[in-house]
Design an enzyme around this catalytic site. Structure first.
Site, PDB file in Angstrom:
ATOM      1  N   ARG A 220       0.848  -1.189   0.000  1.00  0.00           N
ATOM      2  CA  ARG A 220       0.000   0.000   0.000  1.00  0.00           C
ATOM      3  C   ARG A 220       0.887   1.243   0.000  1.00  0.00           C
ATOM      4  O   ARG A 220       1.935   1.272   0.651  1.00  0.00           O
ATOM      5  CB  ARG A 220      -0.911   0.030   1.238  1.00  0.00           C
ATOM      6  CG  ARG A 220      -2.112  -0.900   1.151  1.00  0.00           C
ATOM      7  CD  ARG A 220      -3.132  -0.434   0.110  1.00  0.00           C
ATOM      8  NE  ARG A 220      -4.341  -1.263   0.071  1.00  0.00           N
ATOM      9  CZ  ARG A 220      -4.519  -2.304  -0.756  1.00  0.00           C
ATOM     10  NH1 ARG A 220      -3.583  -2.663  -1.598  1.00  0.00           N
ATOM     11  NH2 ARG A 220      -5.661  -2.966  -0.739  1.00  0.00           N
ATOM     12  N   HIS A 268      -1.991   0.458  -9.821  1.00  0.00           N
ATOM     13  CA  HIS A 268      -2.628  -0.442  -8.841  1.00  0.00           C
ATOM     14  C   HIS A 268      -3.403  -1.574  -9.533  1.00  0.00           C
ATOM     15  O   HIS A 268      -4.628  -1.691  -9.405  1.00  0.00           O
ATOM     16  CB  HIS A 268      -3.566   0.339  -7.895  1.00  0.00           C
ATOM     17  CG  HIS A 268      -3.922  -0.441  -6.662  1.00  0.00           C
ATOM     18  ND1 HIS A 268      -4.190   0.147  -5.446  1.00  0.00           N
ATOM     19  CD2 HIS A 268      -4.033  -1.782  -6.442  1.00  0.00           C
ATOM     20  CE1 HIS A 268      -4.479  -0.794  -4.555  1.00  0.00           C
ATOM     21  NE2 HIS A 268      -4.392  -1.984  -5.139  1.00  0.00           N
TER      22      HIS A 268
HETATM   23  P1  NDP Z   1      -1.861 -11.527   4.631  1.00  0.00           P
HETATM   24  O1  NDP Z   1      -2.674 -10.908   5.706  1.00  0.00           O
HETATM   25  O2  NDP Z   1      -2.139 -12.924   4.228  1.00  0.00           O
HETATM   26  O3  NDP Z   1      -0.307 -11.451   5.039  1.00  0.00           O
HETATM   27  C1  NDP Z   1       0.249 -10.312   5.593  1.00  0.00           C
HETATM   28  C2  NDP Z   1       1.701 -10.604   5.944  1.00  0.00           C
HETATM   29  O4  NDP Z   1       2.305  -9.390   6.401  1.00  0.00           O
HETATM   30  C3  NDP Z   1       1.857 -11.631   7.064  1.00  0.00           C
HETATM   31  O5  NDP Z   1       2.938 -12.473   6.807  1.00  0.00           O
HETATM   32  C4  NDP Z   1       2.148 -10.747   8.286  1.00  0.00           C
HETATM   33  O6  NDP Z   1       2.936 -11.367   9.289  1.00  0.00           O
HETATM   34  C5  NDP Z   1       2.947  -9.653   7.647  1.00  0.00           C
HETATM   35  N1  NDP Z   1       2.943  -8.457   8.491  1.00  0.00           N
HETATM   36  C6  NDP Z   1       1.881  -7.715   8.904  1.00  0.00           C
HETATM   37  N2  NDP Z   1       2.293  -6.711   9.701  1.00  0.00           N
HETATM   38  C7  NDP Z   1       3.635  -6.812   9.795  1.00  0.00           C
HETATM   39  C8  NDP Z   1       4.638  -6.088  10.475  1.00  0.00           C
HETATM   40  N3  NDP Z   1       4.339  -5.030  11.246  1.00  0.00           N
HETATM   41  N4  NDP Z   1       5.912  -6.493  10.360  1.00  0.00           N
HETATM   42  C9  NDP Z   1       6.242  -7.554   9.608  1.00  0.00           C
HETATM   43  N5  NDP Z   1       5.346  -8.314   8.916  1.00  0.00           N
HETATM   44  C10 NDP Z   1       4.049  -7.933   9.024  1.00  0.00           C
HETATM   45  O7  NDP Z   1      -1.959 -10.539   3.383  1.00  0.00           O
HETATM   46  P2  NDP Z   1      -1.894 -10.887   1.831  1.00  0.00           P
HETATM   47  O8  NDP Z   1      -0.641 -11.615   1.558  1.00  0.00           O
HETATM   48  O9  NDP Z   1      -3.163 -11.506   1.384  1.00  0.00           O
HETATM   49  O10 NDP Z   1      -1.866  -9.411   1.197  1.00  0.00           O
HETATM   50  C11 NDP Z   1      -0.855  -8.484   1.563  1.00  0.00           C
HETATM   51  C12 NDP Z   1      -1.182  -7.099   1.046  1.00  0.00           C
HETATM   52  O11 NDP Z   1      -0.982  -7.020  -0.358  1.00  0.00           O
HETATM   53  C13 NDP Z   1      -2.615  -6.634   1.204  1.00  0.00           C
HETATM   54  O12 NDP Z   1      -2.899  -6.214   2.532  1.00  0.00           O
HETATM   55  C14 NDP Z   1      -2.701  -5.482   0.223  1.00  0.00           C
HETATM   56  O13 NDP Z   1      -2.293  -4.298   0.846  1.00  0.00           O
HETATM   57  C15 NDP Z   1      -1.676  -5.872  -0.837  1.00  0.00           C
HETATM   58  N6  NDP Z   1      -2.320  -6.212  -2.117  1.00  0.00           N
HETATM   59  C16 NDP Z   1      -1.976  -5.485  -3.220  1.00  0.00           C
HETATM   60  C17 NDP Z   1      -2.520  -5.785  -4.445  1.00  0.00           C
HETATM   61  C18 NDP Z   1      -2.119  -5.019  -5.659  1.00  0.00           C
HETATM   62  O14 NDP Z   1      -2.694  -5.229  -6.726  1.00  0.00           O
HETATM   63  N7  NDP Z   1      -1.125  -4.156  -5.573  1.00  0.00           N
HETATM   64  C19 NDP Z   1      -3.504  -6.863  -4.602  1.00  0.00           C
HETATM   65  C20 NDP Z   1      -3.776  -7.571  -3.393  1.00  0.00           C
HETATM   66  C21 NDP Z   1      -3.202  -7.243  -2.195  1.00  0.00           C
HETATM   67  P3  NDP Z   1       2.430 -12.675  10.098  1.00  0.00           P
HETATM   68  O15 NDP Z   1       2.474 -13.794   9.079  1.00  0.00           O
HETATM   69  O16 NDP Z   1       3.419 -12.847  11.167  1.00  0.00           O
HETATM   70  O17 NDP Z   1       1.029 -12.357  10.548  1.00  0.00           O
HETATM   71  C1  OXD Z   2      -6.388  -5.748  -2.943  1.00  0.00           C
HETATM   72  C2  OXD Z   2      -5.913  -4.821  -3.940  1.00  0.00           C
HETATM   73  O1  OXD Z   2      -6.260  -5.458  -1.759  1.00  0.00           O
HETATM   74  O2  OXD Z   2      -6.410  -4.865  -5.073  1.00  0.00           O
HETATM   75  O3  OXD Z   2      -6.910  -6.816  -3.304  1.00  0.00           O
HETATM   76  O4  OXD Z   2      -5.019  -4.019  -3.672  1.00  0.00           O
END
Ligand code: NDP
Ligand code: OXD
Length: 305
Positions: A220, A268
Site C-alpha cells: 500500500r 494499482h
Molecule cells: P496476509 O494478511 O495474508 O499477510 C500479511 C503478511 O504481512 C503476514 O505475513 C504478516 O505477518 C505480515 N505483516 C503484517 N504486519 C507486519 C509487520 N508489522 N511487520 C512484519 N510483517 C508484518 O496478506 P496478503 O498476503 O493476502 O496481502 C498483503 C497485502 O498485499 C494486502 O494487505 C494489500 O495491501 C496488498 N495487495 C496489493 C494488491 C495489488 O494489486 N497491488 C492486490 C492484493 C493485495 P504474520 O504472518 O506474522 O502475521
Molecule cells: C487488494 C488490492 O487489496 O487490489 O486486493 O489491492
C-alpha cells in the site's frame, strides 16, 4: 436475507449477474439505491463511506472486495465480522507481476524499448541471479516466495511472527529487519497497511540496505515515504523501483514520480481476483453466514489485517 454491494465508483452490475447465476434467488441490493437496508446481513465493500455500514442495523459480515482491508478496519461496526477476498487468480497475478518486474529489470527491458524507438541496436548486459527479499509472508507473499525459490532465486522473507518455509530464509520483527535487508538485489513489499507498517519504508529503512537494491512496491502506498524513496535513489541505496500503489491514487499528474529515471509505475493493477472467483468467494461466505459458520479469510481487527 439480503446482500449489499457498497462500492462507490464501481459498477456492480457484472458482479450481480455472476452472483445470480450461482443463485437465482439471491437478493442483492446495490448501495446507495437500497430499498430494504434492514434485510442486509452481509455487505461486500470497496472503500465504503463510513456511514453506509452504520446504517445497516442487521449487518453481521463485511467482505472486502480485495485482499487489503485498510480503509475498512476502522469503519466496521461493533460485533460485525470482517473478512477479505483471496483467490487463486489473485495469487497467480501477483506471482506473475513480481516475476515480470524482476526479469524486466534484470534484462534492462525498458532501456531496450527506448533504444528501439530511437532505431538503435543496443544489447544490454543482464544482471544475473539475485537475492530477493519479500516483506510479508501471508497469502500473497508465500505464493511469491515459492515461485521465486522454484526458479532458483535466493529468497529471504520477513513477517511479524517467525515462520518456517521451504527454501526461504525467514526473519521476523523489527529486531531482525536489518539482517533481512542485508544483501538484497530485489526487495518486494507485500505487507498490509497497518499502524506498524505506515511509513515503514523511510530514510532509516533505506539506510539499512547494504547494496543497491531494486524495490517492488505492491503493498500500500502509505508504507513508502516518497521523498525518502527519491533520496535513496539519488544516494544509490536503491537502483530503481517498480511501484504499483501510491499514497494518493490515482497518482496525481503533477507527481515527480511519473518522470523519475529508474522508476516504473503501474496503476494499482498488480493482481485482481477474476470476476468468476470473486462471485464464488462471496457466495461461499454468504452460505457460511446462513449456516452459522465462520467466513473464509477472517480479519483480526485488533491487528488490522
Ligand atoms: P496476509 O494478511 O495474508 O499477510 C500479511 C503478511 O504481512 C503476514 O505475513 C504478516 O505477518 C505480515 N505483516 C503484517 N504486519 C507486519 C509487520 N508489522 N511487520 C512484519 N510483517 C508484518 O496478506 P496478503 O498476503 O493476502 O496481502 C498483503 C497485502 O498485499 C494486502 O494487505 C494489500 O495491501 C496488498 N495487495 C496489493 C494488491 C495489488 O494489486 N497491488 C492486490 C492484493 C493485495 P504474520 O504472518 O506474522 O502475521
Ligand atoms: C487488494 C488490492 O487489496 O487490489 O486486493 O489491492
Amino acid at each position: 436475507m439480503s446482500l449489499a454491494l457498497i462500492m462507490p465508483d464501481r459498477n456492480g452490475a457484472g458482479l450481480v449477474k455472476r452472483l445470480q447465476t450461482l443463485d437465482s434467488q439471491l437478493d442483492v441490493q446495490i448501495w446507495p439505491a437500497m430499498t430494504r437496508p434492514q434485510d442486509v446481513r452481509m455487505a461486500v465493500c470497496w472503500q465504503p463511506p463510513a456511514a453506509a455500514l452504520t446504517s445497516l442495523l442487521s449487518l453481521e459480515l463485511v467482505q472486502s472486495l480485495g485482499a487489503g482491508v485498510d480503509g475498512l478496519v476502522e469503519s466496521i461496526p461493533a460485533g460485525v465480522t470482517l473478512c477479505r477476498t483471496v483467490s487463486p487468480s489473485l495469487k497467480s497475478d501477483m506471482r506473475d507481476y513480481v516475476l515480470l518486474a524482476i526479469l524486466a529489470e534484470q534484462r534492462q527491458w525498458a532501456a531496450m524499448a527506448t533504444a528501439q524507438r530511437a532505431r538503435q541496436w543496443q544489447p544490454q548486459r543482464y544482471r544475473r541471479g539475485g537475492t530477493v527479499g519479500i516483506m510479508g509472508l501471508g497469502e500473497l507473499g508465500q505464493a511469491v516466495t515459492q515461485t521465486l525459490a522454484g526458479l532458483g532465486f535466493t529468497v529471504k522473507g520477513w513477517s511479524r511472527q517467525h515462520k518456517t518455509l521451504a527454501a526461504v530464509e525467514c526473519f521476523a520483527g523489527s529486531e531482525q529487519l536489518p539482517t533481512f535487508l542485508a544483501g538484497l538485489d530485489y526487495l518486494v513489499c507485500l505487507l498490509p497497511l497497518t499502524a506498524d507498517t505506515h511509513g515503514l519504508m523511510n530514510h532509516t529503512f533505506f539506510q539499512q540496505l547494504t547494496q543497491p537494491t531494486y524495490l517492488i512496491q505492491v503493498g500500500r502506498g502509505q508504507q513508502l515515504v516518497e521523498s525518502d524513496l527519491l533520496y535513496a535513489l539519488e544516494q544509490g541505496q536503491l537502483r530503481g523501483a517498480c511501484l504499483d500503489v501510491f499514497a494518493s491514487e490515482p497518482l496525481p499528474t503533477d507527481s515527480t514520480l511519473w518522470q523519475q529515471p529508474g522508476i516504473t509505475i503501474t496503476p494499482h493493477c498488480a493482481s485482481i481476483t477474476s470476476g468468476k472467483e470473486l462471485a464464488a468467494a462471496i457466495y461461499k461466505n454468504y452460505q457460511a453466514l446462513l449456516a452459522g459458520q465462520a467466513p473464509a479469510y477472517p480479519v483480526d481487527l485488533t491487528q488490522g489485517y
